[in-house]
Scaffold this active site. Structure first.
Site, mmCIF file in Angstrom:
data_model
loop_
_atom_site.group_PDB
_atom_site.id
_atom_site.type_symbol
_atom_site.label_atom_id
_atom_site.label_comp_id
_atom_site.label_asym_id
_atom_site.label_seq_id
_atom_site.Cartn_x
_atom_site.Cartn_y
_atom_site.Cartn_z
ATOM 1 N N LYS A 47 0.810 -1.199 0.000
ATOM 2 C CA LYS A 47 0.000 0.000 0.000
ATOM 3 C C LYS A 47 0.854 1.263 0.000
ATOM 4 C CE LYS A 47 -3.195 -2.342 3.146
ATOM 5 N NZ LYS A 47 -3.716 -2.314 4.531
ATOM 6 N N GLY A 48 2.127 1.112 0.354
ATOM 7 C CA GLY A 48 2.966 2.270 0.676
ATOM 8 C C GLY A 48 3.103 3.314 -0.415
ATOM 9 N N ASP A 104 7.504 3.103 -2.492
ATOM 10 C CA ASP A 104 7.792 4.151 -1.527
ATOM 11 C C ASP A 104 9.266 4.202 -1.148
ATOM 12 O OD1 ASP A 104 7.687 1.685 -0.217
ATOM 13 O OD2 ASP A 104 6.139 2.255 1.214
ATOM 14 N N ASP A 107 14.793 -0.452 0.848
ATOM 15 C CA ASP A 107 15.545 -0.740 2.078
ATOM 16 C C ASP A 107 16.527 -1.860 1.765
ATOM 17 O OD1 ASP A 107 16.367 -0.942 4.702
ATOM 18 O OD2 ASP A 107 14.510 -1.772 5.473
ATOM 19 N N LYS A 135 17.253 4.008 1.350
ATOM 20 C CA LYS A 135 18.079 3.969 2.570
ATOM 21 C C LYS A 135 19.505 3.674 2.138
ATOM 22 C CE LYS A 135 14.650 2.606 5.942
ATOM 23 N NZ LYS A 135 14.232 1.621 6.953
ATOM 24 N N PHE A 156 13.646 4.149 10.890
ATOM 25 C CA PHE A 156 12.357 3.701 10.389
ATOM 26 C C PHE A 156 11.480 4.930 10.213
ATOM 27 C CE2 PHE A 156 8.116 1.833 10.602
ATOM 28 C CZ PHE A 156 8.271 0.776 9.697
ATOM 29 N N VAL A 157 10.965 5.115 9.011
ATOM 30 C CA VAL A 157 10.197 6.330 8.724
ATOM 31 C C VAL A 157 8.730 6.020 8.458
ATOM 32 C CG1 VAL A 157 12.080 7.802 7.906
ATOM 33 C CG2 VAL A 157 10.980 6.225 6.300
ATOM 34 N N ASP A 163 3.765 3.354 6.540
ATOM 35 C CA ASP A 163 3.039 3.062 7.788
ATOM 36 C C ASP A 163 3.938 2.511 8.877
ATOM 37 O OD1 ASP A 163 3.482 0.491 6.483
ATOM 38 O OD2 ASP A 163 2.142 -0.335 8.004
ATOM 39 N N ARG A 169 0.096 6.627 7.761
ATOM 40 C CA ARG A 169 0.248 6.809 6.303
ATOM 41 C C ARG A 169 -0.201 8.197 5.862
ATOM 42 N NH1 ARG A 169 1.287 1.710 3.952
ATOM 43 N NH2 ARG A 169 0.239 -0.046 4.922
HETATM 44 P P1 5GP Z 1 12.957 -4.111 1.510
HETATM 45 O O1 5GP Z 1 12.498 -5.376 0.875
HETATM 46 O O2 5GP Z 1 13.632 -3.149 0.539
HETATM 47 O O3 5GP Z 1 13.790 -4.343 2.737
HETATM 48 O O4 5GP Z 1 11.700 -3.405 2.111
HETATM 49 C C1 5GP Z 1 10.719 -2.974 1.320
HETATM 50 C C2 5GP Z 1 9.488 -2.597 2.067
HETATM 51 O O5 5GP Z 1 9.666 -2.561 3.497
HETATM 52 C C3 5GP Z 1 9.096 -1.202 1.671
HETATM 53 O O6 5GP Z 1 8.342 -1.191 0.482
HETATM 54 C C4 5GP Z 1 8.286 -0.786 2.881
HETATM 55 O O7 5GP Z 1 6.984 -1.307 2.752
HETATM 56 C C5 5GP Z 1 8.976 -1.474 4.040
HETATM 57 N N1 5GP Z 1 9.932 -0.571 4.680
HETATM 58 C C6 5GP Z 1 11.272 -0.586 4.609
HETATM 59 N N2 5GP Z 1 11.806 0.409 5.341
HETATM 60 C C7 5GP Z 1 10.767 1.081 5.868
HETATM 61 C C8 5GP Z 1 10.661 2.238 6.724
HETATM 62 O O8 5GP Z 1 11.626 2.880 7.145
HETATM 63 N N3 5GP Z 1 9.396 2.614 7.070
HETATM 64 C C9 5GP Z 1 8.285 1.961 6.627
HETATM 65 N N4 5GP Z 1 7.108 2.435 7.030
HETATM 66 N N5 5GP Z 1 8.343 0.884 5.817
HETATM 67 C C10 5GP Z 1 9.578 0.455 5.452
HETATM 68 MG MG MG Z 2 6.276 -1.317 0.459
#
Ligand code: 5GP
Ligand code: MG
Length: 183
Positions: A47-48, A104, A107, A135, A156-157, A163, A169
């Site tokens: 949803k982000g 969004d 990470d 990040k 963490f944002v 969210d 959100r």
């Molecule tokens: P990744 O697979 O790149 O580690 O993480 C992807 C998903 O984790 C992002 O699309 C998001 O939904 C969530 N995520 C990663 N870091 C953050 C953060 O700092 N805040 C939030 N709210 N979601 C995050």
């Molecule tokens: Mg996401």
């Protein structure tokens, strides 16, 4: 005895709505230049990405289509476990289409790597990735977005679509979650 008092949560602004709007404008200008006559499909990751995608597409003056995917990753707290599942697929065939994935935040990259590999198997004419936030230095898999707006360090944002346990959100700014006393 276990500490029963809930930690105090503070939200510290990291990017204001104006900084976000500037970043979205910069991305939109690049996307406009690259996709002008290509009738791209923008695939938002639910949803982000919903607010970012909504702001981005309203700056694009071109023919385009919008679709969504929804992914779920199993993991505890604020860390991704690396196990990704596709909960909602795109509705229309992507074969031969110019596909731009919009998310969004990048990470670890595990979720988006899984998604990009899945979409590549559908043989789009082109496949690129656009994220609002990156990040720095956190990616454990080789993945570089083709378009990105803002960069941050660890933390963490929330806000602007992002969210924490489905909340926050709706904040117009992007804020870092800070806790006093730990969890
Ligand atoms: P990744 O697979 O790149 O580690 O993480 C992807 C998903 O984790 C992002 O699309 C998001 O939904 C969530 N995520 C990663 N870091 C953050 C953060 O700092 N805040 C939030 N709210 N979601 C995050
Ligand atoms: Mg996401």
């Amino acid at each position: 005895m276990a500490q029963m008092t809930p930690a105090t949560v503070r939200l510290k602004p990291l990017f204001t709505r104006d900084e976000i709007a500037d970043a979205v404008r910069r991305i939109a200008a690049a996307v406009q230049r690259d996709y002008d006559d290509k009738n791209p499909v923008l695939v938002g990751v639910l949803k982000g990405s919903f607010i970012f995608l909504a702001d981005l597409v309203r700056q694009l003056e071109m023919s385009l289509e919008i679709d969504f995917v929804r992914l779920s990753s199993y993991g505890a707290g604020t860390q991704t476990s690396g196990q990704v599942r596709l909960v909602q697929k795109v509705e229309r065939p992507l074969k031969g289409r110019h596909v731009l994935v919009v998310d969004d935040i990048l990470d670890s990259g595990l979720t988006l790597k899984f998604l990009m590999d899945y979409l590549a198997r559908q043989k789009p004419a082109s496949l690129r990735l656009c994220v609002l936030l990156v990040k720095r230095g956190q990616q454990y898999v080789p993945i570089t977005p083709d378009y990105h707006g803002l960069q941050m360090d660890e933390g963490f944002v929330v806000g602007y679509g992002l969210d924490w346990d489905q909340k926050y959100r709706n904040l117009p700014d992007i804020c870092v979650v800070e806790m006093d006393g730990g969890i």
